[in-house]
Write an enzyme that holds these catalytic residues in place. Sequence first.
Site, mmCIF file in Angstrom:
data_model
loop_
_atom_site.group_PDB
_atom_site.id
_atom_site.type_symbol
_atom_site.label_atom_id
_atom_site.label_comp_id
_atom_site.label_asym_id
_atom_site.label_seq_id
_atom_site.Cartn_x
_atom_site.Cartn_y
_atom_site.Cartn_z
ATOM 1 N N ARG A 70 0.844 -1.197 0.000
ATOM 2 C CA ARG A 70 0.000 0.000 0.000
ATOM 3 C C ARG A 70 0.878 1.245 0.000
ATOM 4 O O ARG A 70 2.096 1.154 0.117
ATOM 5 C CB ARG A 70 -0.944 -0.005 1.204
ATOM 6 C CG ARG A 70 -0.215 -0.030 2.542
ATOM 7 C CD ARG A 70 -1.190 0.003 3.719
ATOM 8 N NE ARG A 70 -0.481 -0.202 4.977
ATOM 9 C CZ ARG A 70 -1.076 -0.288 6.164
ATOM 10 N NH1 ARG A 70 -2.391 -0.199 6.266
ATOM 11 N NH2 ARG A 70 -0.359 -0.474 7.257
ATOM 12 N N CYS B 266 2.940 8.725 -5.329
ATOM 13 C CA CYS B 266 3.719 9.935 -5.066
ATOM 14 C C CYS B 266 2.748 11.110 -4.923
ATOM 15 O O CYS B 266 1.910 11.334 -5.805
ATOM 16 C CB CYS B 266 4.684 10.169 -6.227
ATOM 17 S SG CYS B 266 5.542 11.747 -6.118
ATOM 18 N N ASN C 18 -5.270 7.123 4.525
ATOM 19 C CA ASN C 18 -4.944 6.386 5.740
ATOM 20 C C ASN C 18 -3.484 6.625 6.084
ATOM 21 O O ASN C 18 -2.602 6.374 5.268
ATOM 22 C CB ASN C 18 -5.160 4.885 5.545
ATOM 23 C CG ASN C 18 -5.033 4.119 6.850
ATOM 24 O OD1 ASN C 18 -5.950 4.108 7.671
ATOM 25 N ND2 ASN C 18 -3.877 3.515 7.078
ATOM 26 N N GLU C 19 -3.248 7.137 7.270
ATOM 27 C CA GLU C 19 -1.885 7.322 7.788
ATOM 28 C C GLU C 19 -0.925 7.867 6.735
ATOM 29 O O GLU C 19 -0.014 7.159 6.270
ATOM 30 C CB GLU C 19 -1.341 6.011 8.375
ATOM 31 C CG GLU C 19 -2.006 5.622 9.669
ATOM 32 C CD GLU C 19 -1.267 4.499 10.413
ATOM 33 O OE1 GLU C 19 -0.425 3.824 9.810
ATOM 34 O OE2 GLU C 19 -1.545 4.317 11.617
ATOM 35 N N GLU D 196 -7.388 4.062 15.757
ATOM 36 C CA GLU D 196 -6.998 2.651 15.826
ATOM 37 C C GLU D 196 -6.361 2.414 17.190
ATOM 38 O O GLU D 196 -5.311 2.978 17.495
ATOM 39 C CB GLU D 196 -5.995 2.300 14.716
ATOM 40 C CG GLU D 196 -6.551 2.521 13.316
ATOM 41 C CD GLU D 196 -5.557 2.162 12.215
ATOM 42 O OE1 GLU D 196 -4.503 1.552 12.508
ATOM 43 O OE2 GLU D 196 -5.832 2.516 11.057
ATOM 44 N N TRP E 265 3.777 -5.862 13.520
ATOM 45 C CA TRP E 265 4.794 -5.113 12.788
ATOM 46 C C TRP E 265 6.001 -4.686 13.605
ATOM 47 O O TRP E 265 6.937 -4.127 13.045
ATOM 48 C CB TRP E 265 4.160 -3.877 12.138
ATOM 49 C CG TRP E 265 3.259 -3.082 13.042
ATOM 50 C CD1 TRP E 265 1.890 -3.154 13.062
ATOM 51 C CD2 TRP E 265 3.626 -2.115 14.037
ATOM 52 N NE1 TRP E 265 1.378 -2.297 14.014
ATOM 53 C CE2 TRP E 265 2.429 -1.648 14.625
ATOM 54 C CE3 TRP E 265 4.842 -1.599 14.487
ATOM 55 C CZ2 TRP E 265 2.407 -0.691 15.641
ATOM 56 C CZ3 TRP E 265 4.824 -0.652 15.506
ATOM 57 C CH2 TRP E 265 3.619 -0.218 16.063
ATOM 58 N N GLU F 136 -1.501 -8.908 7.502
ATOM 59 C CA GLU F 136 -1.732 -8.665 8.934
ATOM 60 C C GLU F 136 -2.404 -9.837 9.632
ATOM 61 O O GLU F 136 -3.095 -9.663 10.636
ATOM 62 C CB GLU F 136 -2.511 -7.359 9.106
ATOM 63 C CG GLU F 136 -1.654 -6.178 8.666
ATOM 64 C CD GLU F 136 -2.330 -4.823 8.771
ATOM 65 O OE1 GLU F 136 -3.557 -4.775 8.959
ATOM 66 O OE2 GLU F 136 -1.606 -3.817 8.649
ATOM 67 N N MET G 100 -1.203 -11.910 11.569
ATOM 68 C CA MET G 100 -0.719 -12.090 12.940
ATOM 69 C C MET G 100 -1.130 -10.933 13.857
ATOM 70 O O MET G 100 -0.662 -10.839 14.987
ATOM 71 C CB MET G 100 0.804 -12.234 12.954
ATOM 72 C CG MET G 100 1.333 -13.396 12.123
ATOM 73 S SD MET G 100 0.638 -14.976 12.632
ATOM 74 C CE MET G 100 1.510 -15.237 14.184
HETATM 75 C C1 GAL Z 1 -1.857 1.072 11.055
HETATM 76 C C2 GAL Z 1 -2.696 1.089 9.783
HETATM 77 C C3 GAL Z 1 -3.675 -0.046 9.732
HETATM 78 C C4 GAL Z 1 -3.016 -1.321 10.145
HETATM 79 C C5 GAL Z 1 -2.446 -1.167 11.527
HETATM 80 C C6 GAL Z 1 -1.830 -2.426 12.078
HETATM 81 O O1 GAL Z 1 -0.634 1.664 10.837
HETATM 82 O O2 GAL Z 1 -3.390 2.304 9.661
HETATM 83 O O3 GAL Z 1 -4.200 -0.155 8.428
HETATM 84 O O4 GAL Z 1 -2.023 -1.652 9.233
HETATM 85 O O5 GAL Z 1 -1.477 -0.178 11.497
HETATM 86 O O6 GAL Z 1 -1.333 -2.210 13.373
#
Ligand code: GAL
Length: 633
Positions: A103, A107, A141-142, A313, A321, A361, A363
């Site tokens: 994702r 640019c 998103n972010e 979130e 991650w 994701e 996990m």
């Molecule tokens: C954020 C993101 C989400 C998801 C999450 C996982 O950075 O906005 O889509 O990836 O982390 O912790």
Amino acid sequence: MKLGCCYYPEHWPDDIWADDARRMADMGLRLVRIGEFAWSRIEPVPGHYDWGWLDRAIETLAAAGLKVILGTPTATPPKWLVDRMPDMVAIDEQGRPRGFGSRRHYCFSHAGYRAEAVRIVTAMAQRYGQHPAITMWQTDNEYGCHDTVLSFSAAAAVAFRDWLAARYDTVDALNQAWGNVFWSMEYRSFAEVDPPHLTVTEANPAHWLDYRRFASVQVASFNREQVAIIRQHSPGRDITHNFMGFFTEFDHHDVGRDIDVATWDSYPLGFLEQFWFSPEEKAAYLRQGHPDIAAFHHDLYRGCSNGRWGVMEQQPGPVNWARFNPAPLPGMVLLWTLEACAHGAELTSYFRWRQAPFAQEQMHAGLLRPDSSEAEAAPEVRAAAEVLAAIGPQVTAQAPVALVFSYEAAWVIGIQPQGQSFRYLELAFQWYSALRAKGLDVDIVSPDADLAGYRMVFVPTLPIMPEGFAAKLAALDCPVLVGPRTGSKTDSFCIPEGLAPGALRDVIPLTVTRVESLRDGVAEPADGWAVTRWREDVASELAPEWADAAERGVVYYSDGVRYCAVWPDAGLLGKVVERMAGEAGVTLANLPEGIRVRRTQAHVFTFNYAAEPVFVPHLGLTLGPASWHLDPL
Ligand code: GAL
């Protein structure tokens, strides 16, 4: 504060949506964020929209009484779009294209992608703008996640040259401002200027700073374009963007001005693992997060958007991650949720409803496991909903303390750290932590914020002081502490005439004549504290208020304003804060390790971040690990 979750109806068969919605409502959730990565399902074929599934998903959620936060899907442009415009991808600092298959591969400066983003956002806003279930929009998103603010593409180079021409008017002015006579770096036209990457050794710091400023403006204008479309087609709905933790690559104050509610994504355990915390802190707070991580961002983002903010979130369990991904202690999800409320959040939304059994994701925990059984956080969410209902709306007042935070300061220090342990975010965080450990509520504000009404003001560092900033400090009648390197650069990244601290000299009469950075492990002692990382030689008629054991001055005072000429450790900061609080008539608490306090207008919340029970003197009782206590104010 309303609770919600992040939901991906496109990940699940549509015959379970209604049950999901019912279970969300039963758990006490009232908001659900959807859509932010769904472009390939919204527009599976170029120009052909498939709204049917999204219509049904929104209806299903609405039928359960949930309100929808709808995300624009621009963080995930589909494959067909990239294939049509291969040059829309960002180029990294090594000159490599950021490929398709995850994702954020676009640019910000690519005009063709900008037009596509406008098109998809317009289509969504026209379709759902007036839908009664839509209460809020999230743009993209972010921004910047996965290191995507800076791009070194051809499109970025063109846009950068235009930006420079508008800023400097003539290329001679640019050469002059940057000092390009050095190493024969002079340009004869704006067309000759490239982005500052792939140079043999470091590029000119002025070149880098302008590139960062330019890149930040690109993010803000990308966002502003979406905001304008949504405002036109969806009047009366709030607009948010979900910012990240410990992230300074663009000016969030700038983006914050265009949205209604600043939200952020709170992953305290992942952040503890990934950032600068010591091995001792990582061990002590393994399953709770450092007690100031969430609070720091709550207070930072509250200052980004006129006071309206939330958590989009919230970590509900182990993430996927970080280098290591522990599980929160029982009670932490509830504690984090109530802490957001104590800092004035209007929403906390958990990421995510159900753990995905596929893709990147799988996990990452959710409120449900992949088999739809409730995961560990679910009962804590239910408990949070009950507590919130019982205590009613919480409103926060202006805090007694302001801490000035500047994204540009982060860029300046990052471009020219001079000592590798001089990290802006860490400095700001340590100052914040020192204040919070003494029981203070803190507002983190931008350099152009109105500082009137605060009882103490802290400026960890501000290398480039905006016009009028020194005069603003001088006009305050409360104690002020200004940190090292403040006023040490001009707007074009040069040493100011008359040396540092530049215009601050009108407020406190001193001159910084030399600076030095100290390698890790060096600690030059004083009385219960030590100088580490950074120190400055100061010439002044003022006698130092604090000096180290070798009698080198570290803190200078004049007429309410203090200048700290070193990287202060917690011991020194504690002493200075105590003196300032005495002058300001502010009462401090010496909170036990792991304990934090936060006041709303009606309540005092006490939180125990420690992994063991802690006796809390101001309560006269012992709080269990990962637990909280609430008193009327
Ligand atoms: C954020 C993101 C989400 C998801 C999450 C996982 O950075 O906005 O889509 O990836 O982390 O912790």
